[in-house]
Design a protein around this motif. Structure first.
Motif, mmCIF file in Angstrom:
data_model
loop_
_atom_site.group_PDB
_atom_site.id
_atom_site.type_symbol
_atom_site.label_atom_id
_atom_site.label_comp_id
_atom_site.label_asym_id
_atom_site.label_seq_id
_atom_site.Cartn_x
_atom_site.Cartn_y
_atom_site.Cartn_z
ATOM 1 N N PHE A 29 24.318 9.540 -4.400
ATOM 2 C CA PHE A 29 22.967 9.303 -3.885
ATOM 3 C C PHE A 29 22.884 7.957 -3.178
ATOM 4 C CE2 PHE A 29 18.700 7.508 -4.669
ATOM 5 C CZ PHE A 29 17.945 8.439 -3.981
ATOM 6 N N SER A 30 22.297 7.941 -2.006
ATOM 7 C CA SER A 30 22.144 6.714 -1.238
ATOM 8 C C SER A 30 20.782 6.093 -1.498
ATOM 9 C CB SER A 30 22.275 7.022 0.265
ATOM 10 O OG SER A 30 22.025 5.858 1.020
ATOM 11 N N ASP A 31 20.780 4.832 -1.852
ATOM 12 C CA ASP A 31 19.542 4.156 -2.204
ATOM 13 C C ASP A 31 18.851 3.627 -0.959
ATOM 14 O OD1 ASP A 31 18.687 1.211 -4.179
ATOM 15 O OD2 ASP A 31 17.468 2.835 -3.369
ATOM 16 N N GLY A 32 17.941 4.404 -0.440
ATOM 17 C CA GLY A 32 17.174 3.937 0.709
ATOM 18 C C GLY A 32 15.761 3.583 0.344
ATOM 19 N N GLY A 33 15.345 3.870 -0.879
ATOM 20 C CA GLY A 33 13.998 3.557 -1.334
ATOM 21 C C GLY A 33 12.964 4.602 -0.969
ATOM 22 N N ALA A 34 13.312 5.527 -0.063
ATOM 23 C CA ALA A 34 12.333 6.501 0.409
ATOM 24 C C ALA A 34 11.947 7.499 -0.672
ATOM 25 C CB ALA A 34 12.874 7.241 1.624
ATOM 26 N N GLU A 35 12.842 7.744 -1.629
ATOM 27 C CA GLU A 35 12.578 8.764 -2.638
ATOM 28 C C GLU A 35 12.103 8.168 -3.961
ATOM 29 O OE1 GLU A 35 15.752 11.464 -3.247
ATOM 30 O OE2 GLU A 35 15.515 12.409 -1.295
ATOM 31 N N ASP A 36 11.734 6.899 -3.954
ATOM 32 C CA ASP A 36 11.344 6.261 -5.216
ATOM 33 C C ASP A 36 10.213 6.999 -5.924
ATOM 34 O OD1 ASP A 36 13.283 4.414 -4.806
ATOM 35 O OD2 ASP A 36 11.970 2.657 -4.777
ATOM 36 N N ALA A 37 9.200 7.409 -5.187
ATOM 37 C CA ALA A 37 8.061 8.101 -5.807
ATOM 38 C C ALA A 37 8.508 9.421 -6.420
ATOM 39 C CB ALA A 37 6.963 8.339 -4.775
ATOM 40 N N LEU A 38 9.401 10.129 -5.728
ATOM 41 C CA LEU A 38 9.901 11.404 -6.250
ATOM 42 C C LEU A 38 10.745 11.184 -7.500
ATOM 43 C CD1 LEU A 38 10.033 14.449 -5.717
ATOM 44 C CD2 LEU A 38 12.085 14.035 -4.350
ATOM 45 N N LEU A 39 11.626 10.164 -7.460
ATOM 46 C CA LEU A 39 12.466 9.873 -8.620
ATOM 47 C C LEU A 39 11.623 9.435 -9.815
ATOM 48 C CD1 LEU A 39 15.474 8.004 -6.967
ATOM 49 C CD2 LEU A 39 15.272 10.423 -7.561
ATOM 50 N N GLU A 40 10.565 8.677 -9.541
ATOM 51 C CA GLU A 40 9.661 8.269 -10.620
ATOM 52 C C GLU A 40 9.004 9.496 -11.251
ATOM 53 O OE1 GLU A 40 5.398 6.020 -11.058
ATOM 54 O OE2 GLU A 40 6.899 5.058 -9.754
ATOM 55 N N ALA A 41 8.610 10.458 -10.424
ATOM 56 C CA ALA A 41 7.999 11.679 -10.942
ATOM 57 C C ALA A 41 8.982 12.458 -11.817
ATOM 58 C CB ALA A 41 7.508 12.552 -9.788
ATOM 59 N N PHE A 42 10.253 12.522 -11.404
ATOM 60 C CA PHE A 42 11.268 13.209 -12.209
ATOM 61 C C PHE A 42 11.470 12.505 -13.545
ATOM 62 C CE2 PHE A 42 13.315 14.721 -8.018
ATOM 63 C CZ PHE A 42 12.534 15.869 -8.015
ATOM 64 N N LEU A 43 11.504 11.162 -13.509
ATOM 65 C CA LEU A 43 11.657 10.398 -14.750
ATOM 66 C C LEU A 43 10.485 10.651 -15.696
ATOM 67 C CD1 LEU A 43 13.041 6.912 -13.657
ATOM 68 C CD2 LEU A 43 14.110 8.487 -15.271
#
Length: 199
Positions: A29-43
């Motif tokens: 996974f490449s950390d671009g910051g764009a998916e932070d909201a989605l990753l937070e929702a998964f967490l």
């Protein structure tokens, strides 16, 4: 019986960077910051699922538990663990009149699986017919993610990664708990007992 979460887990308390590292190790996974909201929702979804399956609160939060009657007039098992303190006990009648109970009439019996509110004297405060009781308490392993037991933390990461990997297949495996996650949380689950037992 109803359990209400009074405080939510703040974004700053989520192990987002650790989860990103977990995903990079597994998927590149490449950390671009764009998916932070989605990753937070998964967490958040994974944390909620692990907490529901184990009756354990991973990070410290405040709750209110409402009941219409005590199963045992001397002690009552709280619905989640670990509980750090009971902040208030209230009883109300059928008309909604509320009475805040004297803290000397109850106490917390600490236990990693079955914490209880216990009578400070002979019996817990009487719940009027047609009324109910509300217990305010604080629960959780600690304020930060380092307080979470490693196996439960790993279960959260594995389940959140599962949600991430299957995000385009919402209907696939609905309600399915990956084997690795189930194995990690197995020892933390409460035993279901007969009526009047500790479950």
């Amino acid at each position: 019986m109803m359990l209400i979460e009074q405080t939510t887990l703040p974004a700053a308390a989520l192990p987002l960077d650790r989860f990103k590292a977990h995903l990079r190790l597994g998927t590149g996974f490449s950390d671009g910051g764009a998916e932070d909201a989605l990753l937070e929702a998964f967490l958040r979804a994974a944390i909620a699922t692990i907490e529901e399956r184990t009756s354990k609160v991973l990070s410290a939060r405040s709750f209110t538990w409402g009941v219409h009657g005590w199963r045992d007039g001397e002690r009552e098992t709280l619905p989640v663990a670990p509980v750090s303190r009971i902040t208030e006990l209230r009883v109300h009648d059928r008309r909604g009149t509320v009475c805040v109970c004297d803290p000397g009439t109850y106490r917390l019996e600490r236990d990693g699986t079955y914490p209880r509110i216990v009578a400070g004297r002979t019996h817990l405060p009487t719940i009027p017919q047609g009324g109910g009781a509300e217990v305010d308490f604080e629960a959780g392993f600690g304020e930060d993610w380092d307080s979470v037991p490693p196996d439960l933390g790993q279960a959260v990461f594995l389940l959140a990664a599962h949600y991430h990997e299957n995000r385009h297949e919402a209907a696939s495996g609905a309600g399915h708990m990956p084997f690795g996650v189930a194995a990690l949380i197995g020892r933390w689950r409460r035993l279901r007992m007969t009526a009047g037992g500790a479950s």
